[in-house]
Write an enzyme that holds these catalytic residues in place. Structure first.
Site, PDB file in Angstrom:
ATOM      1  N   HIS A  94     -39.235 -30.120  21.493  1.00  0.00           N
ATOM      2  CA  HIS A  94     -40.445 -30.050  22.318  1.00  0.00           C
ATOM      3  C   HIS A  94     -40.484 -31.045  23.459  1.00  0.00           C
ATOM      4  O   HIS A  94     -41.444 -31.062  24.225  1.00  0.00           O
ATOM      5  CB  HIS A  94     -41.713 -30.215  21.462  1.00  0.00           C
ATOM      6  CG  HIS A  94     -41.903 -31.616  20.942  1.00  0.00           C
ATOM      7  ND1 HIS A  94     -41.312 -32.057  19.797  1.00  0.00           N
ATOM      8  CD2 HIS A  94     -42.603 -32.659  21.428  1.00  0.00           C
ATOM      9  CE1 HIS A  94     -41.655 -33.319  19.579  1.00  0.00           C
ATOM     10  NE2 HIS A  94     -42.437 -33.707  20.568  1.00  0.00           N
TER      11      HIS A  94
HETATM   12  C1  UD1 Z   1     -47.521 -34.244  22.844  1.00  0.00           C
HETATM   13  C2  UD1 Z   1     -47.182 -35.705  23.123  1.00  0.00           C
HETATM   14  C3  UD1 Z   1     -45.779 -35.992  22.594  1.00  0.00           C
HETATM   15  C4  UD1 Z   1     -45.653 -35.619  21.137  1.00  0.00           C
HETATM   16  C5  UD1 Z   1     -46.076 -34.176  20.941  1.00  0.00           C
HETATM   17  C6  UD1 Z   1     -46.072 -33.871  19.481  1.00  0.00           C
HETATM   18  C7  UD1 Z   1     -48.072 -36.769  25.149  1.00  0.00           C
HETATM   19  C8  UD1 Z   1     -47.738 -37.193  26.515  1.00  0.00           C
HETATM   20  N1  UD1 Z   1     -47.159 -35.980  24.564  1.00  0.00           N
HETATM   21  O1  UD1 Z   1     -46.611 -33.431  23.576  1.00  0.00           O
HETATM   22  O2  UD1 Z   1     -45.519 -37.384  22.712  1.00  0.00           O
HETATM   23  O3  UD1 Z   1     -44.320 -35.788  20.730  1.00  0.00           O
HETATM   24  O4  UD1 Z   1     -47.411 -33.994  21.458  1.00  0.00           O
HETATM   25  O5  UD1 Z   1     -46.112 -32.506  19.198  1.00  0.00           O
HETATM   26  O6  UD1 Z   1     -49.088 -37.144  24.642  1.00  0.00           O
HETATM   27  N2  UD1 Z   1     -50.438 -26.492  23.226  1.00  0.00           N
HETATM   28  C9  UD1 Z   1     -50.951 -25.439  22.521  1.00  0.00           C
HETATM   29  N3  UD1 Z   1     -51.716 -25.717  21.421  1.00  0.00           N
HETATM   30  C10 UD1 Z   1     -51.999 -26.965  21.015  1.00  0.00           C
HETATM   31  C11 UD1 Z   1     -51.476 -28.034  21.761  1.00  0.00           C
HETATM   32  C12 UD1 Z   1     -50.696 -27.777  22.860  1.00  0.00           C
HETATM   33  O7  UD1 Z   1     -50.737 -24.276  22.848  1.00  0.00           O
HETATM   34  O8  UD1 Z   1     -52.710 -27.149  19.997  1.00  0.00           O
HETATM   35  C13 UD1 Z   1     -49.584 -26.180  24.393  1.00  0.00           C
HETATM   36  C14 UD1 Z   1     -50.346 -26.185  25.710  1.00  0.00           C
HETATM   37  O9  UD1 Z   1     -49.820 -25.191  26.510  1.00  0.00           O
HETATM   38  C15 UD1 Z   1     -50.002 -27.528  26.300  1.00  0.00           C
HETATM   39  C16 UD1 Z   1     -48.597 -27.784  25.759  1.00  0.00           C
HETATM   40  O10 UD1 Z   1     -48.576 -27.183  24.482  1.00  0.00           O
HETATM   41  O11 UD1 Z   1     -50.049 -27.543  27.680  1.00  0.00           O
HETATM   42  C17 UD1 Z   1     -48.245 -29.234  25.643  1.00  0.00           C
HETATM   43  O12 UD1 Z   1     -49.231 -29.959  24.908  1.00  0.00           O
HETATM   44  P1  UD1 Z   1     -49.439 -31.551  25.207  1.00  0.00           P
HETATM   45  O13 UD1 Z   1     -50.350 -32.148  24.189  1.00  0.00           O
HETATM   46  O14 UD1 Z   1     -49.772 -31.772  26.626  1.00  0.00           O
HETATM   47  O15 UD1 Z   1     -48.006 -32.115  25.052  1.00  0.00           O
HETATM   48  P2  UD1 Z   1     -46.944 -31.926  23.903  1.00  0.00           P
HETATM   49  O16 UD1 Z   1     -45.705 -31.371  24.494  1.00  0.00           O
HETATM   50  O17 UD1 Z   1     -47.559 -31.236  22.752  1.00  0.00           O
HETATM   51  N1  UDP Z   2     -43.970 -31.312  11.670  1.00  0.00           N
HETATM   52  C1  UDP Z   2     -44.749 -30.371  10.970  1.00  0.00           C
HETATM   53  N2  UDP Z   2     -44.552 -29.048  11.224  1.00  0.00           N
HETATM   54  C2  UDP Z   2     -43.633 -28.596  12.125  1.00  0.00           C
HETATM   55  C3  UDP Z   2     -42.872 -29.565  12.831  1.00  0.00           C
HETATM   56  C4  UDP Z   2     -43.064 -30.913  12.588  1.00  0.00           C
HETATM   57  O1  UDP Z   2     -45.580 -30.748  10.119  1.00  0.00           O
HETATM   58  O2  UDP Z   2     -43.515 -27.384  12.293  1.00  0.00           O
HETATM   59  C5  UDP Z   2     -44.196 -32.752  11.410  1.00  0.00           C
HETATM   60  C6  UDP Z   2     -42.985 -33.597  11.109  1.00  0.00           C
HETATM   61  O3  UDP Z   2     -42.665 -33.558   9.730  1.00  0.00           O
HETATM   62  C7  UDP Z   2     -43.466 -34.979  11.528  1.00  0.00           C
HETATM   63  C8  UDP Z   2     -44.335 -34.669  12.736  1.00  0.00           C
HETATM   64  O4  UDP Z   2     -44.698 -33.291  12.620  1.00  0.00           O
HETATM   65  O5  UDP Z   2     -44.282 -35.549  10.499  1.00  0.00           O
HETATM   66  C9  UDP Z   2     -43.586 -34.917  14.011  1.00  0.00           C
HETATM   67  O6  UDP Z   2     -44.351 -34.452  15.083  1.00  0.00           O
HETATM   68  P1  UDP Z   2     -43.717 -33.984  16.462  1.00  0.00           P
HETATM   69  O7  UDP Z   2     -42.280 -33.647  16.290  1.00  0.00           O
HETATM   70  O8  UDP Z   2     -44.638 -32.955  16.997  1.00  0.00           O
HETATM   71  O9  UDP Z   2     -43.924 -35.260  17.383  1.00  0.00           O
HETATM   72  P2  UDP Z   2     -43.074 -36.590  17.651  1.00  0.00           P
HETATM   73  O10 UDP Z   2     -42.799 -37.241  16.344  1.00  0.00           O
HETATM   74  O11 UDP Z   2     -41.850 -36.213  18.408  1.00  0.00           O
HETATM   75  O12 UDP Z   2     -43.977 -37.401  18.513  1.00  0.00           O
END
Ligand code: UD1
Ligand code: UDP
Length: 371
Positions: free
Chosen positions: A208
């Site tokens: 991601h």
């Molecule tokens: C965010 C965090 C990242 C973390 C990740 C975990 C920041 C800068 N980034 O990235 O550090 O590793 O979460 O998963 O804070 N979206 C949905 N449904 C949701 C949430 C998001 O559809 O419930 C989609 C939207 O299109 C959105 C995109 O995902 O624009 C990205 O979501 P966003 O929270 O901006 O960043 P992440 O890539 O999820």
């Molecule tokens: N995780 C989850 N379901 C998924 C993928 C990840 O519960 O389908 C959990 C994973 O075990 C860990 C956390 O989400 O506890 C990590 O989150 P993510 O990879 O979104 O963010 P990051 O750690 O890179 O910030």
């Protein structure tokens, strides 16, 4: 009795595993009031609500419902909606976790209002400021009053940045507390049966990071690599919403790839079971690199750097960058030869939240008579 009013912030998926053990530990203490604010950065049931049920996290006191947006917009919305809550009911300390936009936004508001800020998972550095999380980490650490660190590299990073050592506590890893608590429960999950994969036969992939998935050329190349791995071993790929959108925009169809099992993001217990039964993890997630260490499942990180170097030092994690050829070669090597020797980082023992909560009370607690 000592009194303490704690407000904990969570917004995005990886925050929920970090606040869960803090909420369990805080709930055991007399004299402690604990409230949770959910910023609403993540909002889909399988990116947010499910984790509150799975992990027995109390209902948030308030949800800021900020939703998705550009970095500036999302961070600003969290700040504008968080400030009135602190004015309405001022806690002794705001606890922020991790490195997402909600983390820096709430830390900044609290700090400007003269409220103590505690940062859980402080000190990690990738030394790559093109990562939005690296900016969030540096800024949050700079304004926090106490910094709870997961690994020794974080202590060294903070020392190098001139942070007062009295503010720094090597406390271990709260995300691992959650894993230790739920590992047994995960043994009962039927996720592998539902996906139709045999235990210890498959590779689990998560992706991601914007650096991997936002560039159409890169995401196409990474999907090609996943296809190549799936020719040799079944692959399970729970797809993050950001990645799903990018894959669709690139016109790729994952459903048609033999050996590849694509699904929506999974709840915590099912995902933990999925990781535990994997032969190999391939990921750009921060949390997955750490969880691999407790599970003893080898991990290939599809990034050029990691802010969690201890995961490599203990023999679990290897950085393979985002070059698909390097990722494929490393995966085939592990699938053929198996992993090398692995161990668990110091203090990743399931008791980090208890240490943190004890320290919070000692630092910021008030005698009963002081209101
Ligand atoms: C965010 C965090 C990242 C973390 C990740 C975990 C920041 C800068 N980034 O990235 O550090 O590793 O979460 O998963 O804070 N979206 C949905 N449904 C949701 C949430 C998001 O559809 O419930 C989609 C939207 O299109 C959105 C995109 O995902 O624009 C990205 O979501 P966003 O929270 O901006 O960043 P992440 O890539 O999820
Ligand atoms: N995780 C989850 N379901 C998924 C993928 C990840 O519960 O389908 C959990 C994973 O075990 C860990 C956390 O989400 O506890 C990590 O989150 P993510 O990879 O979104 O963010 P990051 O750690 O890179 O910030």
């Amino acid at each position: 009795m000592t009194r303490l009013d704690v407000l904990t912030v969570a917004g995005a998926r990886p925050n929920f595993m970090k606040i869960a053990p803090l909420s369990w530990a805080l709930s055991k203490l007399d004299g402690v009031r604990h409230r949770i604010v959910h910023t609403g950065q993540h909002y889909d049931p399988n990116m947010s609500g499910r984790f509150f049920e799975d992990l027995r996290i109390p209902e948030p006191w308030r949800n800021l419902n900020v939703g998705s947006g550009s970095h500036g917009r999302q961070t600003a919305d969290v700040m504008a909606r968080f400030e009135p809550l602190l004015e309405e009911d001022r806690p002794d300390v705001v606890v922020v976790v991790g490195d997402v936009n909600s983390t820096i936004a709430c830390a900044l508001v609290a700090s400007k209002m003269g409220i103590k800020v505690a940062h859980v998972e402080a000190g990690l550095r990738s030394f790559d400021r093109s990562m939005p999380e690296e900016v969030n980490r540096i800024l949050t650490d700079a304004i926090s009053d106490v910094l709870y660190v997961t690994e020794a590299s974080g202590v060294a990073n903070l020392a190098r940045e001139g942070v007062d050592p009295a503010k720094v506590v090597l406390a271990g890893n709260v995300m691992i507390d959650t894993l230790v608590e739920f590992r047994e429960r995960a043994r009962g999950s039927d996720i592998t049966e539902r996906l139709g994969v045999a235990r210890k036969s498959y590779v689990t992939v998560t992706l991601h990071r914007p650096s991997n998935v936002d560039d159409p050329t890169k995401v196409v190349a990474l999907v090609e690599m996943i296809r190549d791995v799936a020719r040799r071993s079944p692959v399970v790929f729970p797809v993050h919403p950001r990645t799903r959108a990018r894959i669709a925009a690139a016109g790729l169809d994952l459903a048609a790839v033999p050996g590849l099992h694509v699904c929506d993001p999974l709840g915590y217990v099912d995902f933990l079971a999925l990781m535990d039964r994997s032969r190999l993890l391939m990921t750009d997630s921060g949390g997955v690199q750490e969880e691999a260490c407790l599970l003893g499942v080898p991990c290939l990180t599809l990034r050029d750097n990691t802010e969690r170097p201890v995961t490599c030092d203990v023999g679990v994690n290897r950085l393979v960058g985002s070059d698909p050829k390097a990722g494929l070669a490393a995966a085939l090597e592990i699938l053929e030869r198996g992993p090398g020797a692995m161990s668990v980082p110091p203090l990743w023992d399931g008791r980090s939240a208890t240490r943190i909560v004890g320290d919070l009370v000692a630092r910021f607690g008030r005698p009963d008579s002081v209101s």
